[in-house]
Design an enzyme around this catalytic site. Structure first.
Site, PDB file in Angstrom:
ATOM      1  N   GLY A 162      90.649   3.658 -11.440  1.00 43.87           N
ATOM      2  CA  GLY A 162      89.695   2.972 -12.307  1.00 43.87           C
ATOM      3  C   GLY A 162      89.105   4.005 -13.258  1.00 43.87           C
ATOM      4  CG  HIS A 165      86.811  -4.900 -10.208  1.00 41.31           C
ATOM      5  ND1 HIS A 165      87.304  -6.154 -10.491  1.00 41.31           N
ATOM      6  CD2 HIS A 165      85.492  -5.017 -10.132  1.00 41.31           C
ATOM      7  CE1 HIS A 165      86.300  -6.981 -10.577  1.00 41.31           C
ATOM      8  NE2 HIS A 165      85.187  -6.333 -10.361  1.00 41.31           N
ATOM      9  CB  SER A 166      87.232  -0.138 -14.508  1.00 47.11           C
ATOM     10  OG  SER A 166      86.683   0.739 -13.560  1.00 47.11           O
ATOM     11  CG  PHE A 171      73.016  -5.504 -20.354  1.00 46.35           C
ATOM     12  CD1 PHE A 171      73.743  -6.113 -21.354  1.00 46.35           C
ATOM     13  CD2 PHE A 171      73.653  -5.245 -19.145  1.00 46.35           C
ATOM     14  CE1 PHE A 171      75.077  -6.479 -21.160  1.00 46.35           C
ATOM     15  CE2 PHE A 171      74.979  -5.597 -18.940  1.00 46.35           C
ATOM     16  CZ  PHE A 171      75.690  -6.217 -19.943  1.00 46.35           C
ATOM     17  CD  GLN A 230      73.159  -5.445  -9.356  1.00 48.49           C
ATOM     18  OE1 GLN A 230      74.197  -5.274  -9.993  1.00 48.49           O
ATOM     19  NE2 GLN A 230      72.033  -4.880  -9.694  1.00 48.49           N
ATOM     20  CG  HIS A 246      75.511 -10.635 -11.745  1.00 49.85           C
ATOM     21  ND1 HIS A 246      75.236 -11.719 -12.535  1.00 49.85           N
ATOM     22  CD2 HIS A 246      75.708  -9.598 -12.589  1.00 49.85           C
ATOM     23  CE1 HIS A 246      75.274 -11.344 -13.817  1.00 49.85           C
ATOM     24  NE2 HIS A 246      75.559 -10.059 -13.872  1.00 49.85           N
ATOM     25  CG  LEU A 300      79.829 -11.291 -13.737  1.00 52.52           C
ATOM     26  CD1 LEU A 300      78.706 -11.224 -12.738  1.00 52.52           C
ATOM     27  CD2 LEU A 300      80.047  -9.946 -14.380  1.00 52.52           C
ATOM     28  CD  GLU A 334      71.946  -8.021 -16.838  1.00 55.29           C
ATOM     29  OE1 GLU A 334      72.198  -8.135 -15.628  1.00 55.29           O
ATOM     30  OE2 GLU A 334      71.253  -7.106 -17.293  1.00 55.29           O
ATOM     31  NE  ARG A 364      73.224  -7.150 -13.579  1.00 60.25           N
ATOM     32  CZ  ARG A 364      74.382  -6.560 -13.812  1.00 60.25           C
ATOM     33  NH1 ARG A 364      75.005  -5.946 -12.820  1.00 60.25           N
ATOM     34  NH2 ARG A 364      74.906  -6.589 -14.998  1.00 60.25           N
ATOM     35  CG  HIS A 399      77.844  -7.963  -9.661  1.00 58.73           C
ATOM     36  ND1 HIS A 399      79.046  -8.346 -10.214  1.00 58.73           N
ATOM     37  CD2 HIS A 399      77.297  -7.083 -10.531  1.00 58.73           C
ATOM     38  CE1 HIS A 399      79.201  -7.722 -11.381  1.00 58.73           C
ATOM     39  NE2 HIS A 399      78.179  -6.935 -11.589  1.00 58.73           N
ATOM     40  CD  GLU A 452      80.918  -1.265  -7.380  1.00 57.73           C
ATOM     41  OE1 GLU A 452      81.518  -1.492  -8.448  1.00 57.73           O
ATOM     42  OE2 GLU A 452      80.521  -2.164  -6.612  1.00 57.73           O
ATOM     43  NE  ARG A 498      75.955  -2.081 -11.192  1.00 57.82           N
ATOM     44  CZ  ARG A 498      76.390  -2.802 -12.243  1.00 57.82           C
ATOM     45  NH1 ARG A 498      75.976  -2.540 -13.455  1.00 57.82           N
ATOM     46  NH2 ARG A 498      77.238  -3.779 -12.058  1.00 57.82           N
ATOM     47  CB  SER A 527      77.913   0.082 -12.808  1.00 63.53           C
ATOM     48  OG  SER A 527      79.135   0.236 -12.197  1.00 63.53           O
TER      49      SER A 527
END
Ligand SMILES: Cc1cc2nc3c(=O)[nH]c(=O)nc-3n(C[C@H](O)[C@H](O)[C@H](O)COP(=O)(O)OP(=O)(O)OC[C@H]3O[C@@H](n4cnc5c(N)ncnc54)[C@H](O)[C@@H]3O)c2cc1C
Ligand code: SF4
Ligand code: SF4
Ligand code: FES
Lengths: 241, 647
Positions: free
Chosen positions: B14, B43-44, B141, B255, B257, B267, B270, B301, B369, B394, B405, B410
């Protein structure tokens, strides 16, 4: 009453001695909003524990899950069974190396394509951590982004007649990648270099322009526009010569 | 057994892993990267919204500096972060964004002149300075004082990862994809690589290196219902926990979300609320201003998720076949905005739930999340108690996020940490000696082979998928937005039993090759044990801080809990061992976040006294000495000048 779906799935494990390609059928009760991602996991967990397939994001973003669904290459994770008939045929993408069942090696093909096309910004300037960034107008940024959105799923290659005949053809994804760097003012490659890269049978001249790729691309990339731009660019350079 | 040697082994392709690999390759080292999947599928690539950096190019970011970014980050963390690490991050984030622009990211840019935008949910007009035209722009954000999130439409993670991977291609760094690291090879607190299983043909191999880097991302899938990719099963943090000596930090800091879509839990970024999206209840009433008059939909969040849950508990949720939810209203953003700047969101709504966000409301609910916790490292990214092992991204607890966070911090962390930690990895590998004892690798591989044999041929009865589902159900039910002592105790008891049951898993197929059921069976012990330490850490922490919200202990307790949880679990031991260490040097004294409500129990020692405990408290827990002493990167009270308007 919900439907009972029949999934006819291509099965072949190349690491298994004497295994032969064949099709197996699995039945599944349809539930609301079922997609092919969930369905395949249900089949694996309940019926066929050795079934191989690839999902990562399950959100239509990462490009892992392309397969041929009822004859059409597309992303399995965002295909809802409700949009399909009761019998659903799943085959691995053609053209790419088969790893097993529905899993194919798109990753290695795209890596080699990236190396071949030198898929990076050719720029001789050193990065200066103290300096502010070079400017770019937002329209240019968006234009680059629109080609950069390709998720390397391989649907366009699987759907392309030329690619099936000439395995070295870079395909729509490759041409689109060239477009992405052609649009980018940071890339210092000159006319000659572009010309050598695209004006070949593996490049733009290999493309017969029937746009099957455009039809199957799940990200709706502006392939038509990009190809037209490359053609104009190439003929422009040829005329100058 | 095949043995593959390199100077640096990076587990994970990632953003964090690739940026580290680039840092090492540029310093002349021979690097190998491993990944479960082709690097660009990591996943990034799914991150949509953007990355925070105080560039201050847009008029809505005017006056922004790394100090302001740092203040937001420390407050966002509910003072649980290491303030020096947050500082290293905020100071380097602008450089990281510009470097990514240099590498090729097509960041959206400032357009001069008047622009129509949304501010606090209302239409507004701003005027961008023509002098800044063409510089990197930003969006709003949650939890931030300024518009600071750099983006490429809503495909930020995608473009940044593609660009990073282009650099990896250019530098010729080999990536071995479809490979899974199963176990670290280590002895006497020195790591020399990993035992790896090929997901192509099942081959077991040893990768030996002077320095090993874990950059394997989050573990969200342990929760079952999660916005994370299906490959995020915590295999990397398990590598560390399995050593028995490397601690995981703050595993209870998870976290949730505010906006996963219902159903499917995908997702919705945000950035939607940043750009003007609103949260509505069953009566289509905008409720957030009632709870958070200042930040409204854009509080941090943890706070927004809690307020949503609170509101649903008041009976204001929307009932559906897939459970209760609320609405995200994007209609006022209009077709153009939704099909350009939020195009992925538009596609997700259309394809997955058949909702057109231009004309319809989007069903959303809070969903697991992000994992703030992870492999505990010092400020150089060096794992506690284990020479030659680094972690970042992460999977690590570097700890700039503490107990919550901020959105956009991130993705930015992965790239900044890649620069900062990458330099330290290279320095280490350049001077490290390596005496490879092949028998050590063989022994480690044997442990994995025995495990496979037990899973395939043992007389166990357990179904691995059933156990996985149980773990997810327990965590989602008891270790989520609101937690109680009673619920957590139940979770701990149930998970304890599940940990034992993982020993009796039986794989139902003997298929050669990658064998998908064997693959997950090899992960299940790690998933169960991590679930257990998450629940147990949460049970023991009798306070509320950031995402860890205890109904029975609603106050943030700086007197007793201004610390970081550390947990180790030696193989074969029935129970993990918990310890606590100071969070790091305090520069900004603990205070009110300015949103979220709640009350606090103050520290009973001075900040100076607290700071004196940091070095000894962390060293006894196994922190290795960083290249520079603690505190060198934390300018004393720089925030004071900022708050008083002098910076
Ligand atoms: C849907 C979504 C949207 C997000 N949007 C944002 C955003 O807008 N802004 C933001 O700041 N953050 C966002 N985040 C968070 C952020 O994307 C992640 O925290 C970040 O990308 C993690 O990067 P990473 O490099 O640490 O790990 P990843 O990108 O997850 O990469 C992990 C790598 O490790 C490999 N790997 C894992 N285990 C093993 C193993 N055992 N052996 C070998 N390889 C292994 C994987 O194959 C992969 O290559 C989002 C997260 C999600 C879930
Ligand atoms: S237009 Fe036809 S030949 Fe050309 S890339 Fe697309 S599918 Fe292939
Ligand atoms: S161009 Fe479209 S179809 Fe082809 S790989 Fe990219 S996203 Fe897939
Ligand atoms: S799983 Fe990522 S696109 Fe389908």
């Amino acid at each position: 009453m919900g439907r009972t779906l029949t999934f006819k799935i291509f099965r072949y494990n190349p690491t298994k001695l004497n295994d032969k390609p064949h099709v197996e059928a699995y039945r599944l009760e349809e539930i609301p909003r079922l997609n092919v991602f969930t369905a395949l996991n249900m089949i694996r967990e309940q019926q066929a524990p050795d079934l191989m397939f690839d999902f990562v994001c399950r959100a239509g973003i990462c490009g892992s899950c392309a397969m041929v669904i009822n004859g059409r290459p597309t992303l399995a994770c965002r295909t809802l069974t409700a949009d399909l008939p009761e019998t659903i045929e799943l085959f691995p993408l053609p053209f790419f190396k088969l790893l097993g069942d529905l899993s194919v090696d798109t990753g290695v093909w795209f890596r080699e394509m990236g190396e071949r096309l030198e898929s990076w910004v050719h720029n001789h300037k050193e990065f200066d951590p103290q300096a502010i960034e070079e400017r770019m107008d937002n329209e240019t940024a968006i234009k680059i982004y629109n080609s950069e959105r390709c998720i390397e799923c391989g649907c366009c290659i699987a759907g392309c007649a030329t690619a099936q005949v000439y395995p070295d053809f870079i395909g729509a994804a490759g041409l689109n990648r060239i477009g992405r760097f052609l649009f980018d003012p940071r890339d210092e490659r000159g006319d000659q270099e572009w010309f050598e890269l695209v004006s070949t049978d593996e490049g733009i001249f290999g493309c017969i322009g029937m746009m099957a790729c455009d039809d199957v691309c799940p990200k709706d990339l502006p392939l038509l526009e990009v190809f037209a731009y490359i053609r104009r660019k190439v003929s422009g350079i040829a005329i100058k010569k | 057994m095949r043995i593959i040697n390199s100077d640096v082994l990076v587990i994970g392709a990632g953003l964090a892993g690739e940026r580290t690999a680039i840092a090492c390759a540029k310093r002349g080292l021979d690097v190998t990267i491993l990944s479960l999947v082709p690097p660009r599928r990591s996943h990034s690539s799914a991150a949509q919204g953007g990355m925070q950096a105080a560039l201050a190019n847009t008029v809505m970011g005017e006056g922004d500096t790394p100090t302001v970014h740092w203040l937001d980050t420390v407050k966002g963390s509910d003072w649980g972060c290491d303030q020096e690490v947050a500082r290293i991050f905020a100071d380097n984030a602008p450089i990281a964004m510009r470097e990514m622009a240099h590498f090729g990211v097509p960041w959206n840019r400032v357009k001069g002149g008047k622009q129509q935008v949304f501010i606090k949910g209302k239409k507004a007009e701003i005027e961008e300075d023509f002098a800044n035209e063409g510089l990197i722009t930003s969006r709003a954000f949650g939890g931030t004082a300024k518009w600071r999130t750099c983006y490429t439409a809503d495909g930020t993670g995608h473009t940044v990862l593609y660009t990073m991977d282009n650099m990896v291609l250019q530098l010729g760094i080999p990536v071995h994809d479809r490979m899974e690291a199963l176990r670290l090879i280590h002895k006497d607190n020195r790591c020399i690589g990993a035992i790896v299983r090929s997901l192509r043909d099942g081959e077991i191999m040893a990768y030996i290196a002077k320095a090993t880097v874990i950059a394997t991302g989050g573990y969200g899938r342990i929760y079952g219902e999660s916005t994370n990719a299906v490959i995020n099963e915590g295999t990397g943090s398990w590598l560390a926990l399995q050593t028995g000596v490397v601690p995981l930090g703050n595993m209870e800091a998870v976290q949730v979300h505010p906006t996963g879509i219902v159903p499917t839990d995908i997702l919705i970024t945000e950035g939607c609320r940043g750009d003007g999206g609103l949260l509505l209840d069953v009566d289509e009433y905008r409720f957030m201003p009632d709870y958070e008059p200042e930040k409204m939909e854009l509080a941090s969040r943890d706070v927004v998720s809690r307020r949503m849950k609170e509101h649903m508990l008041k009976g204001k949720g929307v009932q559906s076949a897939y459970g209760e939810h609320l609405w995200l209203d994007l209609r006022q953003l209009g077709e153009h905005h939704l099909t350009t700047k939020l195009r992925e969101v538009y596609d997700i709504c259309m394809y997955f739930i058949g909702v057109n966000p231009i004309t319809e409301l989007v069903p959303v609910r809070p969903t697991q999340h992000y994992s703030m916790g992870g492999i505990r490292v010092n400020k150089d990214g060096q794992a506690y108690n284990m020479e030659g092992l680094f972690a970042l991204g992460e999977v690590a607890c570097w700890d700039m996020h503490g107990f919550n966070r901020l959105g956009g911090n991130s993705l930015a962390e992965t790239v900044v940490a890649g620069m900062v930690v990458g330099k330290q990895v290279a320095a280490f590998a350049n001077k490290a000696e390596l005496n490879v004892e092949v028998t050590l690798a063989e022994e480690a591989a044997d442990l994995e082979r025995k495990k496979m044999d037990r899973l395939m041929n043992g007389d166990g009865q357990e179904n691995v998928y059933a156990l996985r589902d149980e773990i997810g159900r327990i965590l989602t039910k008891y270790v989520h937005i609101f937690r109680t002592g009673e619920g957590l105790q139940t979770a701990v008891n149930e998970l304890k039993i599940i940990v034992d049951r993982t020993k009796n898993v039986k794989v139902r197929t003997s298929a050669p090759g990658m064998n998908p059921e064997l693959s997950i069976a090899l992960r299940i012990e790690g998933m169960a044990k991590q679930a257990y330490v998450i629940a147990k850490g949460a049970l023991d922490r009798t306070e509320s801080r950031g995402a860890h919200s205890r109904e029975d202990y609603p106050a943030r307790d700086d007197k007793n809990w201004l610390n970081r949880t550390l947990v180790r679990w030696a193989e074969g031991e029935p129970d993990p061992v918990f310890d606590y260490e100071p969070v790091g040097l305090l520069d900004l004294p603990p205070g009110d976040r300015g949103y979220g409500g709640g009350h606090m129990i103050d520290m009973d020692i001075s900040v100076d006294e607290y700071n004196k405990q940091v070095d000894p408290g962390q060293t006894t827990n196994g922190r290795l000495q960083p290249a520079e002493p603690t505190g060198t990167k934390l300018p004393k009270e720089a925030w004071r000048a900022k708050l008083e308007g002098k910076e």
